[in-house]
Structure formats: structure tokens, C-alpha cells
Scaffold this active site. Sequence first.
Site, PDB file in Angstrom:
ATOM      1  N   LYS A   1      36.424 -25.830-111.278  1.00 51.20           N
ATOM      2  CA  LYS A   1      37.011 -26.410-112.502  1.00 51.20           C
ATOM      3  C   LYS A   1      36.119 -27.517-113.072  1.00 51.20           C
ATOM      4  O   LYS A   1      35.797 -27.521-114.252  1.00 51.20           O
ATOM      5  CB  LYS A   1      38.413 -26.999-112.217  1.00 51.20           C
TER       6      LYS A   1
ATOM      7  N   ARG B   1      30.324 -29.882-101.091  1.00 51.24           N
ATOM      8  CA  ARG B   1      30.367 -30.610-102.369  1.00 51.24           C
ATOM      9  C   ARG B   1      29.894 -32.051-102.193  1.00 51.24           C
ATOM     10  O   ARG B   1      30.229 -32.725-101.219  1.00 51.24           O
ATOM     11  CB  ARG B   1      31.804 -30.601-102.907  1.00 51.24           C
TER      12      ARG B   1
ATOM     13  N   ARG C   1      45.009 -28.611 -98.584  1.00 54.89           N
ATOM     14  CA  ARG C   1      45.032 -28.614-100.051  1.00 54.89           C
ATOM     15  C   ARG C   1      45.277 -27.209-100.607  1.00 54.89           C
ATOM     16  O   ARG C   1      45.931 -27.050-101.632  1.00 54.89           O
ATOM     17  CB  ARG C   1      43.727 -29.211-100.587  1.00 54.89           C
TER      18      ARG C   1
HETATM   19  P1  ADP Z   1      39.821 -30.644-106.710  1.00 52.47           P
HETATM   20  O1  ADP Z   1      38.666 -30.905-107.647  1.00 52.47           O
HETATM   21  O2  ADP Z   1      39.324 -30.272-105.372  1.00 52.47           O
HETATM   22  O3  ADP Z   1      40.785 -29.662-107.263  1.00 52.47           O
HETATM   23  P2  ADP Z   1      40.829 -33.209-107.523  1.00 52.47           P
HETATM   24  O4  ADP Z   1      39.670 -34.112-107.633  1.00 52.47           O
HETATM   25  O5  ADP Z   1      41.364 -32.618-108.785  1.00 52.47           O
HETATM   26  O6  ADP Z   1      40.531 -32.042-106.489  1.00 52.47           O
HETATM   27  O7  ADP Z   1      42.027 -33.948-106.780  1.00 52.47           O
HETATM   28  C1  ADP Z   1      41.824 -34.643-105.579  1.00 52.47           C
HETATM   29  C2  ADP Z   1      43.164 -35.159-105.084  1.00 52.47           C
HETATM   30  O8  ADP Z   1      43.705 -36.075-106.052  1.00 52.47           O
HETATM   31  C3  ADP Z   1      44.262 -34.115-104.881  1.00 52.47           C
HETATM   32  O9  ADP Z   1      44.180 -33.485-103.605  1.00 52.47           O
HETATM   33  C4  ADP Z   1      45.523 -34.954-105.049  1.00 52.47           C
HETATM   34  O10 ADP Z   1      45.769 -35.733-103.876  1.00 52.47           O
HETATM   35  C5  ADP Z   1      45.112 -35.929-106.155  1.00 52.47           C
HETATM   36  N1  ADP Z   1      45.423 -35.420-107.499  1.00 52.47           N
HETATM   37  C6  ADP Z   1      44.531 -35.111-108.493  1.00 52.47           C
HETATM   38  N2  ADP Z   1      45.158 -34.664-109.585  1.00 52.47           N
HETATM   39  C7  ADP Z   1      46.485 -34.659-109.284  1.00 52.47           C
HETATM   40  C8  ADP Z   1      47.649 -34.266-110.000  1.00 52.47           C
HETATM   41  N3  ADP Z   1      47.575 -33.784-111.256  1.00 52.47           N
HETATM   42  N4  ADP Z   1      48.837 -34.402-109.366  1.00 52.47           N
HETATM   43  C9  ADP Z   1      48.935 -34.897-108.125  1.00 52.47           C
HETATM   44  N5  ADP Z   1      47.885 -35.269-107.386  1.00 52.47           N
HETATM   45  C10 ADP Z   1      46.649 -35.149-107.962  1.00 52.47           C
HETATM   46  P1  ADP Z   2      36.942 -27.956-108.502  1.00 54.34           P
HETATM   47  O1  ADP Z   2      36.793 -28.983-109.604  1.00 54.34           O
HETATM   48  O2  ADP Z   2      37.712 -26.746-108.918  1.00 54.34           O
HETATM   49  O3  ADP Z   2      37.471 -28.546-107.231  1.00 54.34           O
HETATM   50  P2  ADP Z   2      34.010 -28.033-108.377  1.00 54.34           P
HETATM   51  O4  ADP Z   2      33.555 -27.725-109.762  1.00 54.34           O
HETATM   52  O5  ADP Z   2      33.948 -29.434-107.924  1.00 54.34           O
HETATM   53  O6  ADP Z   2      35.489 -27.408-108.152  1.00 54.34           O
HETATM   54  O7  ADP Z   2      33.178 -27.097-107.379  1.00 54.34           O
HETATM   55  C1  ADP Z   2      33.371 -27.166-105.965  1.00 54.34           C
HETATM   56  C2  ADP Z   2      32.021 -27.084-105.262  1.00 54.34           C
HETATM   57  O8  ADP Z   2      31.466 -25.777-105.455  1.00 54.34           O
HETATM   58  C3  ADP Z   2      30.965 -28.063-105.773  1.00 54.34           C
HETATM   59  O9  ADP Z   2      30.142 -28.432-104.701  1.00 54.34           O
HETATM   60  C4  ADP Z   2      30.179 -27.228-106.798  1.00 54.34           C
HETATM   61  O10 ADP Z   2      28.835 -27.682-106.932  1.00 54.34           O
HETATM   62  C5  ADP Z   2      30.224 -25.846-106.167  1.00 54.34           C
HETATM   63  N1  ADP Z   2      30.262 -24.753-107.147  1.00 54.34           N
HETATM   64  C6  ADP Z   2      30.859 -24.735-108.354  1.00 54.34           C
HETATM   65  N2  ADP Z   2      30.708 -23.534-108.955  1.00 54.34           N
HETATM   66  C7  ADP Z   2      30.007 -22.758-108.069  1.00 54.34           C
HETATM   67  C8  ADP Z   2      29.520 -21.401-108.093  1.00 54.34           C
HETATM   68  N3  ADP Z   2      29.756 -20.603-109.127  1.00 54.34           N
HETATM   69  N4  ADP Z   2      28.840 -20.957-107.008  1.00 54.34           N
HETATM   70  C9  ADP Z   2      28.623 -21.764-105.949  1.00 54.34           C
HETATM   71  N5  ADP Z   2      29.044 -23.044-105.861  1.00 54.34           N
HETATM   72  C10 ADP Z   2      29.725 -23.548-106.911  1.00 54.34           C
END
Ligand code: ADP
Ligand code: ADP
Length: 213
Positions: free
Chosen positions: A13, A123, A167
Site C-alpha cells: 500500500k 522492510r 497483524r
Molecule cells: P502496514 O503498513 O504494515 O499495513 P501501518 O503502518 O499502516 O502498517 O500500521 C502499523 C500499526 O499502526 C498497525 O498495526 C496498528 O497498530 C496501527 N494503525 C495504523 N493505522 C490504523 C488504523 N486505521 N486503525 C487502527 N490502528 C492503526
Molecule cells: P504496506 O504499506 O501495505 O504495509 P509496503 O508498501 O510498506 O506495504 O511494502 C512492504 C514491504 O514490501 C516493503 O519492504 C516494500 O519495499 C516491499 N515491497 C513493496 N512492493 C513490493 C513488490 N511488488 N515486490 C517486492 N517487495 C515489495
Amino acid sequence: MNLIFLGPPGSGKGTQAQFVCQDYSIPQISTGDMLRNAIAQGTTLGLQAKSVMERGDLVSDDIILGLVRERLHEPDCATGCLFDGFPRTLAQASGLADIGVKIDAVVELQIDDAIIVERVTGRRVHEPSGRTYNIIFNPPKSQGLDDITGEPLIHRDDDKEETVRNRLGVYRAQTAPLIDYYKNVELEYIEVDARGTVSDIRKRIADAIAPLS
Ligand code: ADP
Ligand code: ADP
């Protein structure tokens, strides 16, 4: 244009949101980045959120909706925004609707758990900007440093394998119900295969949202 990126942790994302935000000149509203910044600044809200985030559980809907409401008042949101990692519960989705934001499209990034664990454990994040790298799939130019500022990257506490598994369970239980919710309201619901390279997925998303503007 108002967009929501929906998908499990590690589906890409944040990585993909940055491209869309550049292309459409809209801000990326990442509640995860906002919470990490609050923790880094030692605010009361940061203190409340820290232990919940370390476990991989969700921060309360009230806190999240308060943060988003405040953020939407800033002038850069006037032409739209991209919500990344928000909403994550049905209560947040209805809270967003109550605020009066009309969502044009939800982009769901679909991916298998095995790939997620591989991506998330590698990551690395530049905390002030939210720029994200991966030690294997998307390494920075200099190891451990942000490409733009040269500042150090961090390995998030909640990116350990056991926390990632929690998660994923939280995603299935609390966030996945949003898939049916958004399929039943009036907006474009776009499903994207999130396997493949960053540029493959970038193209899939760009092609899918181009007709909206
Ligand atoms: P990811 O990129 O792996 O999806 P985020 O950076 O969006 O993770 O979120 C990291 C953590 O922050 C989540 O595991 C949760 O604890 C908290 N968090 C982020 N966004 C929300 C939300 N919209 N509602 C509740 N908790 C959130
Ligand atoms: P989210 O916001 O959904 O948690 P991220 O964009 O942070 O996901 O991506 C999670 C991890 O995977 C990061 O280390 C990122 O660099 C890597 N990543 C993202 N897209 C790809 C892809 N298409 N192939 C391999 N690794 C990826």
C-alpha cells in the site's frame, strides 16, 4: 479524487500510494505513519498507541478518527487524498462517511500470506517521510540510508515475523469485512493482483484508476 488503499500489511500500500499521490498531486494519509510520528515526538497520543502497535493490534477507532478528522482540515486535502491503511474497521469506515468524505474508489491489493511475511520482515522505513525500502526486493542506494535525505532507516518493532502473523489475523478479523462493505456502496471497487514487481503493480493500478479522473 479520494481513494482508499485496502490490503493486508505488506501488500504494498505505502509503496504504491507514493506513485499515485505524485501522479495525481494528492496527499497520502497514512495513519500508521502519523502514529509512528506521534510516538517519535513523545506525544500523549503516541504513548497511548505505542504498546498496542508493538503487539500488532489496532489503535482505538476514536483515536484514529480524531487524527484523520484533524488531518482533513489541512489545505492540501482540498482536492482529495489517498487513505493508506485507513479505515481498518467497519466503525472507522462509517466514521469516515459521517465526516462527509466521498470516496471515489477503493483499491484492494490482493496477496498471499507467504509473500507478505517475506516482504515485511525485510522492510526498512525512513520514519520522517514514510518512504519504504526492502533489503532484498527494493534496497536503498546506500545500505541503511534513505535515498533522498541520507538519514538512517529503521526496522519497525512490529515487523518481526511473530508480530506480522498477529497483524495478519487482525487484518482478517477486523479489516477484511470492509471488502464486502465497500463492494456494497456506490464507488469503484478495484481489485489488484499485488504479486510481481513494484513496477508491474504500479502499472496495474495506474491503468485501473486512469478512467476515474
Ligand atoms: P502496514 O503498513 O504494515 O499495513 P501501518 O503502518 O499502516 O502498517 O500500521 C502499523 C500499526 O499502526 C498497525 O498495526 C496498528 O497498530 C496501527 N494503525 C495504523 N493505522 C490504523 C488504523 N486505521 N486503525 C487502527 N490502528 C492503526
Ligand atoms: P504496506 O504499506 O501495505 O504495509 P509496503 O508498501 O510498506 O506495504 O511494502 C512492504 C514491504 O514490501 C516493503 O519492504 C516494500 O519495499 C516491499 N515491497 C513493496 N512492493 C513490493 C513488490 N511488488 N515486490 C517486492 N517487495 C515489495
